[in-house]
Design a protein around this motif. Structure first.
Motif, PDB file in Angstrom:
ATOM      1  N   VAL A 194      -0.669  -0.520  -4.481  1.00  0.00           N
ATOM      2  CA  VAL A 194      -2.068  -0.120  -4.397  1.00  0.00           C
ATOM      3  C   VAL A 194      -2.162   1.165  -3.588  1.00  0.00           C
ATOM      4  O   VAL A 194      -1.639   1.232  -2.466  1.00  0.00           O
ATOM      5  N   PRO A 195      -2.828   2.200  -4.148  1.00  0.00           N
ATOM      6  CA  PRO A 195      -2.959   3.434  -3.378  1.00  0.00           C
ATOM      7  C   PRO A 195      -3.864   3.236  -2.167  1.00  0.00           C
ATOM      8  O   PRO A 195      -4.860   2.529  -2.227  1.00  0.00           O
ATOM      9  N   ARG A 196      -3.486   3.869  -1.067  1.00  0.00           N
ATOM     10  CA  ARG A 196      -4.258   3.802   0.166  1.00  0.00           C
ATOM     11  C   ARG A 196      -4.580   5.236   0.551  1.00  0.00           C
ATOM     12  O   ARG A 196      -3.769   5.912   1.177  1.00  0.00           O
ATOM     13  N   ASP A 197      -5.747   5.714   0.123  1.00  0.00           N
ATOM     14  CA  ASP A 197      -6.148   7.087   0.377  1.00  0.00           C
ATOM     15  C   ASP A 197      -6.916   7.253   1.680  1.00  0.00           C
ATOM     16  O   ASP A 197      -6.976   8.341   2.229  1.00  0.00           O
ATOM     17  N   ASP A 198      -7.513   6.179   2.171  1.00  0.00           N
ATOM     18  CA  ASP A 198      -8.417   6.278   3.302  1.00  0.00           C
ATOM     19  C   ASP A 198      -7.751   6.196   4.668  1.00  0.00           C
ATOM     20  O   ASP A 198      -8.387   6.462   5.681  1.00  0.00           O
ATOM     21  N   GLN A 199      -6.474   5.828   4.720  1.00  0.00           N
ATOM     22  CA  GLN A 199      -5.770   5.730   6.002  1.00  0.00           C
ATOM     23  C   GLN A 199      -4.267   5.782   5.769  1.00  0.00           C
ATOM     24  O   GLN A 199      -3.791   5.548   4.669  1.00  0.00           O
ATOM     25  N   SER A 202       0.945   5.787  -0.614  1.00  0.00           N
ATOM     26  CA  SER A 202       0.135   7.003  -0.516  1.00  0.00           C
ATOM     27  C   SER A 202      -0.070   7.694  -1.856  1.00  0.00           C
ATOM     28  O   SER A 202      -1.043   8.424  -2.041  1.00  0.00           O
ATOM     29  N   VAL A 236      -0.383   4.905   5.502  1.00  0.00           N
ATOM     30  CA  VAL A 236       0.346   3.699   5.094  1.00  0.00           C
ATOM     31  C   VAL A 236       1.205   3.243   6.267  1.00  0.00           C
ATOM     32  O   VAL A 236       1.894   4.047   6.905  1.00  0.00           O
ATOM     33  N   GLN A 237       1.164   1.961   6.565  1.00  0.00           N
ATOM     34  CA  GLN A 237       2.002   1.369   7.606  1.00  0.00           C
ATOM     35  C   GLN A 237       3.235   0.770   6.945  1.00  0.00           C
ATOM     36  O   GLN A 237       3.114  -0.186   6.174  1.00  0.00           O
ATOM     37  N   ASP A 262       7.242   6.227   1.108  1.00  0.00           N
ATOM     38  CA  ASP A 262       6.318   6.017   2.217  1.00  0.00           C
ATOM     39  C   ASP A 262       6.987   5.456   3.461  1.00  0.00           C
ATOM     40  O   ASP A 262       6.313   5.138   4.440  1.00  0.00           O
ATOM     41  N   PHE A 292       0.846  -1.193   0.000  1.00  0.00           N
ATOM     42  CA  PHE A 292       0.000   0.000   0.000  1.00  0.00           C
ATOM     43  C   PHE A 292       0.876   1.235   0.000  1.00  0.00           C
ATOM     44  O   PHE A 292       1.874   1.299   0.725  1.00  0.00           O
TER      45      PHE A 292
END
Length: 121
Positions: free
Chosen positions: A53-58, A10, A60-61, A112, A8
């Motif tokens: 994969v973009p992670r827009d909702d939270q 950003s 990135v770990q 990230d 994931f």
């Protein structure tokens, strides 16, 4: 055996460009698929191996992912490509005897904060 890895990120476009440059020295090619997005294949069979994969909702770990290299020159090229692409140093190419007598690796933080490694052992 692992079939594939999903990472994931950003910013998908930024990460696609970064990983295209970073992974070329260790034999991975960028593929863009309209259904699944950007992934990287090692060319052996053309299958999806590493997907971003973009992670827009939270947030990135950050994680650690290691790629095999064939020799020290590939590890060095991976490291230099990572720095040139905007990554940050997390361990210059060199032996890592604490991981094994023939372990040789380099580590790059991606945009990230993921710790990405190329290694031979």
């Amino acid at each position: 055996m692992i079939d594939h890895i999903v990472l994931f990120v950003s910013d998908a476009a930024r990460s696609a460009d970064f990983y295209e440059k970073l992974l070329a020295p260790v034999g991975y090619e960028r593929k863009d698929d309209p259904e699944i997005g950007t992934f990287f294949s090692n060319g052996e069979d053309g299958d999806l191996i590493f997907l971003i994969v973009p992670r827009d909702d939270q947030p990135v770990q950050p994680v650690h992912v290691a790629f095999r290299a064939h020799n020290e020159d590939e590890v060095k090229a991976f490291y230099e490509a990572g720095l040139a692409a905007g990554g940050t140093d997390n361990g210059a190419p060199g032996p890592r005897p604490n991981y094994g007598p023939t372990y040789y690796a380099a580590f790059i933080h991606d945009p990230d904060g993921n710790n990405i490694e190329a290694k031979i052992s």
